[in-house]
Write a protein that holds these residues in place. Structure first.
Motif, PDB file in Angstrom:
ATOM      1  N   LEU A  25       0.852  -1.202   0.000  1.00 27.92           N
ATOM      2  CA  LEU A  25       0.000   0.000   0.000  1.00 27.92           C
ATOM      3  C   LEU A  25       0.881   1.243   0.000  1.00 27.92           C
ATOM      4  CD1 LEU A  25      -2.488  -1.206   2.738  1.00 27.92           C
ATOM      5  CD2 LEU A  25      -3.128  -0.694   0.371  1.00 27.92           C
ATOM      6  N   ASP A  26       0.345   2.312  -0.524  1.00 25.94           N
ATOM      7  CA  ASP A  26       1.084   3.576  -0.546  1.00 25.94           C
ATOM      8  C   ASP A  26       1.087   4.187   0.853  1.00 25.94           C
ATOM      9  OD1 ASP A  26       2.109   6.056  -0.855  1.00 25.94           O
ATOM     10  OD2 ASP A  26       0.831   6.628  -2.565  1.00 25.94           O
ATOM     11  N   PRO A  27       2.266   4.313   1.473  1.00 23.32           N
ATOM     12  CA  PRO A  27       2.311   4.829   2.851  1.00 23.32           C
ATOM     13  C   PRO A  27       1.904   6.293   2.970  1.00 23.32           C
ATOM     14  CG  PRO A  27       4.523   4.490   1.992  1.00 23.32           C
ATOM     15  CD  PRO A  27       3.598   3.916   0.987  1.00 23.32           C
ATOM     16  N   ASN A  28       1.736   6.968   1.870  1.00 27.49           N
ATOM     17  CA  ASN A  28       1.278   8.352   1.961  1.00 27.49           C
ATOM     18  C   ASN A  28      -0.202   8.492   1.623  1.00 27.49           C
ATOM     19  OD1 ASN A  28       3.788   9.476   2.722  1.00 27.49           O
ATOM     20  ND2 ASN A  28       4.489   9.128   0.619  1.00 27.49           N
ATOM     21  N   LYS A  29      -0.878   7.354   1.490  1.00 25.46           N
ATOM     22  CA  LYS A  29      -2.306   7.391   1.176  1.00 25.46           C
ATOM     23  C   LYS A  29      -3.089   6.583   2.194  1.00 25.46           C
ATOM     24  CE  LYS A  29      -3.187   8.297  -3.690  1.00 25.46           C
ATOM     25  NZ  LYS A  29      -3.358   7.599  -4.971  1.00 25.46           N
ATOM     26  N   PRO A  30      -3.337   7.168   3.334  1.00 24.86           N
ATOM     27  CA  PRO A  30      -4.146   6.470   4.347  1.00 24.86           C
ATOM     28  C   PRO A  30      -5.590   6.354   3.863  1.00 24.86           C
ATOM     29  CG  PRO A  30      -3.718   8.722   5.023  1.00 24.86           C
ATOM     30  CD  PRO A  30      -2.934   8.506   3.769  1.00 24.86           C
ATOM     31  N   PRO A  31      -6.351   5.412   4.412  1.00 26.07           N
ATOM     32  CA  PRO A  31      -7.745   5.252   3.991  1.00 26.07           C
ATOM     33  C   PRO A  31      -8.566   6.489   4.342  1.00 26.07           C
ATOM     34  CG  PRO A  31      -7.298   3.950   5.944  1.00 26.07           C
ATOM     35  CD  PRO A  31      -5.984   4.464   5.458  1.00 26.07           C
ATOM     36  N   THR A  32      -9.488   6.857   3.448  1.00 30.87           N
ATOM     37  CA  THR A  32     -10.299   8.048   3.699  1.00 30.87           C
ATOM     38  C   THR A  32     -11.765   7.706   3.913  1.00 30.87           C
ATOM     39  OG1 THR A  32     -10.602   8.346   1.342  1.00 30.87           O
ATOM     40  CG2 THR A  32      -8.802   9.565   2.350  1.00 30.87           C
ATOM     41  N   THR A  33     -12.175   6.500   3.504  1.00 32.32           N
ATOM     42  CA  THR A  33     -13.566   6.096   3.720  1.00 32.32           C
ATOM     43  C   THR A  33     -13.585   4.755   4.444  1.00 32.32           C
ATOM     44  OG1 THR A  33     -13.661   4.894   1.645  1.00 32.32           O
ATOM     45  CG2 THR A  33     -14.342   7.192   1.583  1.00 32.32           C
ATOM     46  N   TRP A  34     -14.781   4.406   4.942  1.00 35.85           N
ATOM     47  CA  TRP A  34     -14.929   3.132   5.644  1.00 35.85           C
ATOM     48  C   TRP A  34     -14.590   1.956   4.733  1.00 35.85           C
ATOM     49  CZ3 TRP A  34     -19.594   2.830   9.503  1.00 35.85           C
ATOM     50  CH2 TRP A  34     -19.506   3.920  10.399  1.00 35.85           C
ATOM     51  N   LYS A  35     -14.974   2.115   3.442  1.00 36.31           N
ATOM     52  CA  LYS A  35     -14.741   1.034   2.492  1.00 36.31           C
ATOM     53  C   LYS A  35     -13.248   0.790   2.313  1.00 36.31           C
ATOM     54  CE  LYS A  35     -16.484  -0.300  -1.934  1.00 36.31           C
ATOM     55  NZ  LYS A  35     -16.136   0.455  -3.141  1.00 36.31           N
ATOM     56  N   GLU A  36     -12.527   1.908   2.147  1.00 39.16           N
ATOM     57  CA  GLU A  36     -11.079   1.777   2.009  1.00 39.16           C
ATOM     58  C   GLU A  36     -10.460   1.168   3.268  1.00 39.16           C
ATOM     59  OE1 GLU A  36     -10.163   5.510  -0.990  1.00 39.16           O
ATOM     60  OE2 GLU A  36      -9.161   5.449   0.930  1.00 39.16           O
ATOM     61  N   LEU A  37     -11.005   1.581   4.396  1.00 36.60           N
ATOM     62  CA  LEU A  37     -10.509   1.077   5.670  1.00 36.60           C
ATOM     63  C   LEU A  37     -10.577  -0.452   5.696  1.00 36.60           C
ATOM     64  CD1 LEU A  37      -9.503   2.278   8.361  1.00 36.60           C
ATOM     65  CD2 LEU A  37     -11.842   2.247   9.175  1.00 36.60           C
ATOM     66  N   GLU A  38     -11.704  -0.982   5.207  1.00 38.27           N
ATOM     67  CA  GLU A  38     -11.880  -2.432   5.165  1.00 38.27           C
ATOM     68  C   GLU A  38     -10.890  -3.090   4.218  1.00 38.27           C
ATOM     69  OE1 GLU A  38     -16.420  -2.084   4.918  1.00 38.27           O
ATOM     70  OE2 GLU A  38     -16.072  -4.234   4.937  1.00 38.27           O
ATOM     71  N   GLU A  39     -10.768  -2.501   3.019  1.00 37.15           N
ATOM     72  CA  GLU A  39      -9.851  -3.070   2.017  1.00 37.15           C
ATOM     73  C   GLU A  39      -8.430  -3.100   2.549  1.00 37.15           C
ATOM     74  OE1 GLU A  39     -10.271  -0.618  -1.411  1.00 37.15           O
ATOM     75  OE2 GLU A  39     -12.386  -1.165  -1.689  1.00 37.15           O
TER      76      GLU A  39
END
Lengths: 434, 356
Positions: free
Chosen positions: A169-183
């Motif tokens: 994963l890109d360490p400079n792109k944290p999850p921004t939505t719940w969906k991304e959080l799950e992925e």
């Protein structure tokens, strides 16, 4: 013979009286603290007695005492578990401290119940401009300030950059939505056999609990806004089943085992790199720093429920309050003004790495920092715009005690989210106060 | 040792209770104090002029009474100054909406009504408490008797065993709860480790609402040493002649236990059951310390009566309601104790009394 008897009687009487006097002496000395050398003595109670916090607050008090020659502030450390019950007892007895540190979320309760002093006549109109607006609003009761905000906090998402790289994963792109959080979480999980070596994310670990996630989903609407009930809403039910799904995915056994392992607080799962993403306050950074590990991590706002939604976060805080019955409310208010002004607040922010209520002080404290320290602090300041408090509603002071068991029931798989919230709403309605 | 003494006093109280029934010393004492009281009021009202001061002091029974009151005065002063006032105050407050500072309006029976109609947690907490009492009291009593019987045999080094079994009763308070939280930890706790050796997968104890109360009862069983000591003392008071007579009749060990030992220690069992029932109803610390923020554990499974009362009093400052709850608990315990006392005549055997 007779003489001896009288003597012993006399002696025992004297002892009895001295006992009574000794019992009173505590009150006498504190009651007569009016003027010492022409100065007014203010009693200040706080629960900041730890090795790190006590020197800071006492230095601030010392600075105040030196800055003028009319008032002497005397600090008394009262332990966390006792301070508010003691304050209440002192107010009831008519001999309270002059300034007390209290919780921001129940300021209105004390105002309503005649336990604190209306400070509107001592604060001028631009007093409110120095504070973050969400904090100032919370200290108002009937439009009048009954306290001044002192410090606050806000929940952020901490993520392990090393783990992000490992998982591709890109360490400079944290999850921004719940969906991304799950992925992301699925990618960050490390499983050996049937046991997890690392868990990507579990929403109920850290400082952002089930009520917070449900509020985040429901456009920041709390269970009770004022006295209006919004418990059984589609978004909250959806959030609750989402939380239950997380538990299902990792398994009840895993979660319970990890819960118990980290329950004592001796080790933190994020610092120990057992959990890759974790929610906590800005001050959590000091725990990472003091662990001595060179943890490569980033911080981000709490992910939003849906794309384009706001990154709602939760916070709390403490205020300075003048208990009802203080003999020097004017002087107490002056002291509060000093303590919430830029200089004192900046000192507190720098020394304790705490979010302070004074906007200017917070910004200028961040300017003086660098590296990870600055990154987290700046992020926490920026996060305050999306941060909400949870003032305790006047008519439902213990509403959470009716909601929590229903949340537990859903998390244990014993009830459906929709039904549980319906039950919770009905239960809360039952305990409405007149 | 320290624990034993007040209990012994209560035992004596029970003993002298039978003496009252058999009708000797106590009524006499009662009569005496009554006449003394009369004498004193008479003295004050009418006779004062004729009786000189010295003769007033000379009245022996009066002096004895005064001395008696003098000796119990520490308790009397404590009771009237420190206990009776708040007790009465809480009864008054239970009929009001008192919140310490701003409210003190008489609301009649509203608090009691709320308990039975509006407050579901009242029932939850009552059920949790009853569950705890129903299991912990019989189990700890049986456990204490069992260990006491074992420790009453004459083996070398018995004193060491007695010390070991009594030790947990010496440790107390919050430290023990923290210790047990670690022991009961589902992943790393010793208890589940031991269970895994015999192929049992232990439950999550304090995190699973079905297992939280059993976990606490289990913890209570660990410290049966206190009760054990009491039984040990009474077991040693059972006369050997009874066992010898039973031996002559060819009784086996179980017959001896059920027909001699058990009946002979029933007064202690009775006493232990009453005090531990009261104690179990008042369970608070365990739940307060061992749950997060003292909120009553997962799904309110550890919300005991006193914890709910405490939350009402010191979290939301609804003192009126909390006082009403306290009085309700008092009534419940009172009824149970009265029932116990009445029922006790059927199974408690007092040596020397005519046992009616």
């Amino acid at each position: 013979m007779k003489k001896k008897k009288t003597l012993s009687l006399l002696l025992s009487l004297i002892m009895l009286f001295s006992l009574i006097l000794a019992g009173c002496s505590g009150q006498n000395s504190s009651g007569s603290a009016e003027d010492s050398g022409g100065k007014v003595t203010l009693k200040f109670w706080s629960f900041w007695g730890s090795e790190t916090r006590r020197p800071v607050i006492e230095k601030m008090i010392d600075d105040y005492n030196k800055s003028q020659d009319k008032v002497v502030v005397k600090h008394t450390f009262v332990p966390w578990g006792d301070i508010w019950t003691k304050n209440l007892a002192a107010v009831a007895a008519g001999n309270p401290a002059d300034v007390v540190v209290t919780d921001i979320n129940d300021v209105s309760h004390r105002a309503k119940n005649n336990q604190s002093t209306d400070l509107s006549q001592y604060f001028d109109d631009n007093m409110k401009d120095r504070f973050y607006p969400h904090l100032w609003e919370t200290v108002l009761y009937d439009g009048k300030p009954y306290a001044a905000p002192f410090n606050t906090d806000t929940r952020l998402l901490y993520y392990n950059k090393k783990a992000f790289k490992e998982a591709g994963l890109d360490p400079n792109k944290p999850p921004t939505t719940w969906k991304e959080l799950e992925e992301y979480a699925k990618k960050l999980d490390v499983k050996k056999g049937s046991t997890y070596e690392r868990i990507g994310f579990y929403p109920l670990w850290g400082g952002y609990g089930a009520p917070s996630w449900m509020r985040n989903a429901d456009e920041g609407k709390n269970f009770l806004e004022g006295n209006k009930i919004a418990i059984d809403t589609p978004a909250k039910a959806d959030a609750l089943s989402w939380l239950a799904d997380w538990k299902k995915r990792y398994g009840k056994k895993t979660i319970e085992k990890w819960d118990a392992e980290f329950a004592n607080g001796q080790t933190n799962p994020f610092v120990a790199e057992k959990v890759a993403m974790y929610t906590d306050t800005g001050t959590f950074y000091t725990q990472i720093r003091d662990s001595g590990k060179d943890l490569d991590f980033g911080v981000a706002p709490i992910p939003a429920y849906k794309e384009g939604g706001r990154n709602w976060s939760d916070g709390g805080g403490f205020v300075l309050e003048v208990p009802k019955g203080s003999k020097h409310p004017k002087e107490a208010a002056d002291f509060i003004k000093y303590m919430t002004d830029v200089k004192a607040q900046k000192y507190w922010a720098e020394k304790n790495y705490d979010n302070v209520a004074n906007k200017e002080a917070a910004e200028s404290a961040a300017k003086g920092m660098d590296g990870q320290e600055k990154m987290v602090y700046q992020a926490s300041i920026d996060n305050l715009k999306d941060t909400q408090l949870a003032p305790i509603p006047i008519q439902y002071p213990d509403f959470m005690s009716r909601i929590n068991p229903q949340i537990d029931a859903v998390m244990l798989g014993k009830a459906k989210a929709k039904d549980a919230l319906k039950k919770a709403e009905a239960d809360v309605k039952k305990i409405k106060r007149k | 040792m320290h624990q034993q003494r007040p209990r012994e006093n209560v035992l004596h109280g029970i003993d002298s209770g039978t003496e009252t029934i058999s009708g000797k010393p106590v009524p006499v004492a009662l009569k005496k104090s009554k006449t003394a009281g009369k004498q004193r009021t008479e003295n004050v009202n009418h006779v004062q002029k004729t009786v000189t001061k010295s003769s007033w002091l000379k009245s022996k029974s009066l002096r004895e009474n005064l001395a008696g009151y003098g000796f119990i005065s520490p308790w009397l002063i404590g009771f009237f100054l420190l206990t009776a006032g708040p007790l009465l105050f809480s009864l008054i407050v239970s009929f009001s909406d008192y919140n310490i500072t701003s409210e003190m309006t008489f609301t009649g029976l509203d608090n009691y009504k709320k308990m039975f109609t509006a407050d579901d947690l009242f029932w939850t907490s009552l059920w949790n408490t009853l569950y705890f009492v129903l299991f912990s009291v019989p189990l700890t009593t049986a456990g204490a008797i069992f260990i006491a019987v074992l420790l009453n045999s004459k083996i070398k080094g018995m004193k060491i065993f007695r010390t070991i079994y009594y030790l947990p009763a010496v440790l107390s308070g919050v430290a023990v709860y923290f210790l047990w939280m670690q022991l009961l930890s589902p992943g790393t706790g010793l208890i589940n480790l031991v269970l895994s050796w015999v192929g049992v997968e232990g439950p999550a104890w304090l995190f699973d609402p079905n297992w939280t109360k059993p976990a606490l009862i289990f913890m209570k069983l660990w410290s049966v040493g206190g009760g054990m000591l009491l039984y040990l003392a009474s077991l040693q008071g059972v006369s050997n002649t009874l066992y010898e007579a039973a031996d002559l009749d060819g009784a086996n060990i179980f017959q001896k236990f059920f027909h001699i030992t058990l009946p002979m220690i029933t007064p202690i069992i009775f006493f232990d059951i009453i005090t531990s029932t009261i104690g179990a109803f008042q369970i608070f610390q365990e739940a307060y310390v061992m749950t997060k923020d003292g909120d009553g554990g997962p799904a309110h499974s550890l919300l005991f009566y006193n914890l709910h009362m405490w939350n009402n009093a010191f979290e939301v400052f609804d003192m009126g309601y909390a006082s009403a709850m306290a009085w309700m608990l008092f009534i419940i315990i009172m009824i149970l104790t009265a029932f116990n006392l009445k029922f006790s005549k059927r199974w408690v055997h007092y040596e020397g009394g005519d046992n009616k």
